[in-house]
Design a protein around this motif. Structure first.
Motif, PDB file in Angstrom:
ATOM      1  N   SER A  30       3.412  -8.941   5.502  1.00  0.00           N
ATOM      2  CA  SER A  30       4.615  -8.051   4.862  1.00  0.00           C
ATOM      3  C   SER A  30       4.607  -7.913   3.121  1.00  0.00           C
ATOM      4  O   SER A  30       4.853  -6.984   2.585  1.00  0.00           O
ATOM      5  CB  SER A  30       5.930  -8.308   5.412  1.00  0.00           C
ATOM      6  OG  SER A  30       6.444  -9.566   5.093  1.00  0.00           O
ATOM      7  N   ILE A  31       4.009  -9.040   3.000  1.00  0.00           N
ATOM      8  CA  ILE A  31       4.165  -9.177   1.284  1.00  0.00           C
ATOM      9  C   ILE A  31       2.790  -8.781   0.787  1.00  0.00           C
ATOM     10  O   ILE A  31       2.560  -8.835  -0.773  1.00  0.00           O
ATOM     11  CB  ILE A  31       4.558 -10.711   0.840  1.00  0.00           C
ATOM     12  CG1 ILE A  31       3.406 -11.809   0.978  1.00  0.00           C
ATOM     13  CG2 ILE A  31       5.884 -10.974   1.252  1.00  0.00           C
ATOM     14  CD1 ILE A  31       3.705 -12.941   0.544  1.00  0.00           C
ATOM     15  N   THR A  33      -0.869  -6.586  -0.465  1.00  0.00           N
ATOM     16  CA  THR A  33      -1.045  -5.331  -0.475  1.00  0.00           C
ATOM     17  C   THR A  33      -2.673  -5.237   0.492  1.00  0.00           C
ATOM     18  O   THR A  33      -3.354  -6.217   0.521  1.00  0.00           O
ATOM     19  CB  THR A  33      -1.864  -4.891  -1.741  1.00  0.00           C
ATOM     20  OG1 THR A  33      -0.681  -4.825  -2.712  1.00  0.00           O
ATOM     21  CG2 THR A  33      -2.656  -3.720  -1.915  1.00  0.00           C
ATOM     22  N   PRO A  52       0.267  -0.978  -0.799  1.00  0.00           N
ATOM     23  CA  PRO A  52       0.966  -1.978  -1.158  1.00  0.00           C
ATOM     24  C   PRO A  52       2.217  -2.420  -0.240  1.00  0.00           C
ATOM     25  O   PRO A  52       2.568  -1.683   0.638  1.00  0.00           O
ATOM     26  CB  PRO A  52       1.483  -1.657  -2.693  1.00  0.00           C
ATOM     27  CG  PRO A  52       1.760  -0.459  -2.436  1.00  0.00           C
ATOM     28  CD  PRO A  52       0.547   0.316  -1.447  1.00  0.00           C
ATOM     29  N   ALA A  53       2.818  -3.599  -0.634  1.00  0.00           N
ATOM     30  CA  ALA A  53       3.926  -4.159   0.328  1.00  0.00           C
ATOM     31  C   ALA A  53       5.156  -3.220  -0.163  1.00  0.00           C
ATOM     32  O   ALA A  53       5.852  -2.734   0.697  1.00  0.00           O
ATOM     33  CB  ALA A  53       4.163  -5.486  -0.081  1.00  0.00           C
ATOM     34  N   HIS A  54       5.358  -2.582  -1.283  1.00  0.00           N
ATOM     35  CA  HIS A  54       6.166  -1.629  -1.741  1.00  0.00           C
ATOM     36  C   HIS A  54       5.348  -0.841  -2.689  1.00  0.00           C
ATOM     37  O   HIS A  54       4.585  -1.269  -3.609  1.00  0.00           O
ATOM     38  CB  HIS A  54       7.435  -2.362  -2.568  1.00  0.00           C
ATOM     39  CG  HIS A  54       8.178  -3.420  -1.446  1.00  0.00           C
ATOM     40  ND1 HIS A  54       8.794  -3.116  -0.257  1.00  0.00           N
ATOM     41  CD2 HIS A  54       7.767  -4.641  -1.353  1.00  0.00           C
ATOM     42  CE1 HIS A  54       9.133  -4.046   0.106  1.00  0.00           C
ATOM     43  NE2 HIS A  54       8.582  -5.190  -0.521  1.00  0.00           N
ATOM     44  N   GLY A  55       5.849   0.380  -2.692  1.00  0.00           N
ATOM     45  CA  GLY A  55       5.356   1.392  -3.743  1.00  0.00           C
ATOM     46  C   GLY A  55       4.479   2.293  -2.950  1.00  0.00           C
ATOM     47  O   GLY A  55       4.454   2.745  -2.028  1.00  0.00           O
ATOM     48  N   ASN A  56       3.769   3.123  -3.794  1.00  0.00           N
ATOM     49  CA  ASN A  56       2.863   4.237  -3.424  1.00  0.00           C
ATOM     50  C   ASN A  56       1.578   3.883  -2.863  1.00  0.00           C
ATOM     51  O   ASN A  56       0.895   3.079  -3.569  1.00  0.00           O
ATOM     52  CB  ASN A  56       2.702   5.422  -4.613  1.00  0.00           C
ATOM     53  CG  ASN A  56       4.098   5.903  -5.083  1.00  0.00           C
ATOM     54  OD1 ASN A  56       4.990   6.080  -4.007  1.00  0.00           O
ATOM     55  ND2 ASN A  56       4.072   5.938  -6.360  1.00  0.00           N
ATOM     56  N   ASN A  57       1.010   4.532  -1.949  1.00  0.00           N
ATOM     57  CA  ASN A  57      -0.246   4.460  -1.497  1.00  0.00           C
ATOM     58  C   ASN A  57      -1.349   4.978  -2.471  1.00  0.00           C
ATOM     59  O   ASN A  57      -0.917   5.971  -3.465  1.00  0.00           O
ATOM     60  CB  ASN A  57      -0.569   5.218  -0.268  1.00  0.00           C
ATOM     61  CG  ASN A  57       0.023   4.550   1.035  1.00  0.00           C
ATOM     62  OD1 ASN A  57       1.052   3.352   0.783  1.00  0.00           O
ATOM     63  ND2 ASN A  57       0.533   5.262   2.050  1.00  0.00           N
ATOM     64  N   SER A  70      -1.497   3.384   6.547  1.00  0.00           N
ATOM     65  CA  SER A  70      -0.327   2.962   6.630  1.00  0.00           C
ATOM     66  C   SER A  70      -0.300   1.472   7.352  1.00  0.00           C
ATOM     67  O   SER A  70      -0.973   1.149   7.388  1.00  0.00           O
ATOM     68  CB  SER A  70       0.496   3.856   7.933  1.00  0.00           C
ATOM     69  OG  SER A  70      -0.437   3.802   9.337  1.00  0.00           O
ATOM     70  N   ARG A  71       0.841   1.043   7.489  1.00  0.00           N
ATOM     71  CA  ARG A  71       1.017  -0.543   7.868  1.00  0.00           C
ATOM     72  C   ARG A  71       2.240  -0.610   8.923  1.00  0.00           C
ATOM     73  O   ARG A  71       3.370   0.166   8.551  1.00  0.00           O
ATOM     74  CB  ARG A  71       0.913  -1.326   6.743  1.00  0.00           C
ATOM     75  CG  ARG A  71       2.513  -1.071   5.896  1.00  0.00           C
ATOM     76  CD  ARG A  71       2.599  -1.904   4.371  1.00  0.00           C
ATOM     77  NE  ARG A  71       2.085  -3.276   4.801  1.00  0.00           N
ATOM     78  CZ  ARG A  71       1.559  -4.178   3.791  1.00  0.00           C
ATOM     79  NH1 ARG A  71       1.260  -3.652   2.800  1.00  0.00           N
ATOM     80  NH2 ARG A  71       1.553  -5.409   4.401  1.00  0.00           N
ATOM     81  N   ASN A  73       4.478  -3.632   9.620  1.00  0.00           N
ATOM     82  CA  ASN A  73       4.684  -5.152   9.420  1.00  0.00           C
ATOM     83  C   ASN A  73       5.033  -5.780  10.514  1.00  0.00           C
ATOM     84  O   ASN A  73       4.907  -7.247  10.718  1.00  0.00           O
ATOM     85  CB  ASN A  73       5.544  -5.301   8.244  1.00  0.00           C
ATOM     86  CG  ASN A  73       4.940  -4.841   7.117  1.00  0.00           C
ATOM     87  OD1 ASN A  73       3.902  -4.942   6.885  1.00  0.00           O
ATOM     88  ND2 ASN A  73       6.085  -4.550   6.169  1.00  0.00           N
TER      89      ASN A  73
END
Length: 115
Positions: A30-31, A33, A52-57, A70-71, A73
């Motif tokens: 989950s953490i 990229t 990324p773990a957070h933010g924009n693709n 997509s992911r 987790n």
């Protein structure tokens, strides 16, 4: 031990779709990229998409509007939905992640777009 295992490749006609999967182990998924890259015969490996773990693709210009990364987790898995496939998308597709020290790659899955 970090492992990345790709699946979902195959032969598809132009205009068709495929969904690639990359399941990971040995990392706190989950953490990190996660990325997809590809390599066609005779060409260098190239970036395709990043989640990324957070933010924009992010996407390579050549796949924007056709591919979606997509992911999940909960499943330690990253996906690449590929639509409107073209012959020039033919390549081995690799999953990648990295720490500060090391890049980790899967072994790849072959995608062939041909009529």
């Amino acid at each position: 031990q970090v492992q990345l295992v790709e699946s979902g490749g195959g032969l598809v006609q132009p205009g068709g779709s495929l969904r690639l999967s990359c399941t990971t182990s040995g990392i706190v998924f989950s953490i990190y990229t996660m990325e997809w890259h590809r390599q066609a015969p005779g060409n260098p490996r190239e970036f395709v998409a990043r989640v990324p773990a957070h933010g924009n693709n992010a996407y390579a210009d050549s796949v924007k509007g056709r591919f979606n990364i997509s992911r999940d987790n909960t499943k330690n898995t990253v996906y690449l939905q590929m639509n409107n496939l073209k012959p020039e998308d033919t390549a081995v597709y690799y999953c990648k992640t990295h720490t500060i020290q090391t890049d980790y790659w899967g072994r790849g899955t072959q995608v062939t777009v041909s009529s």
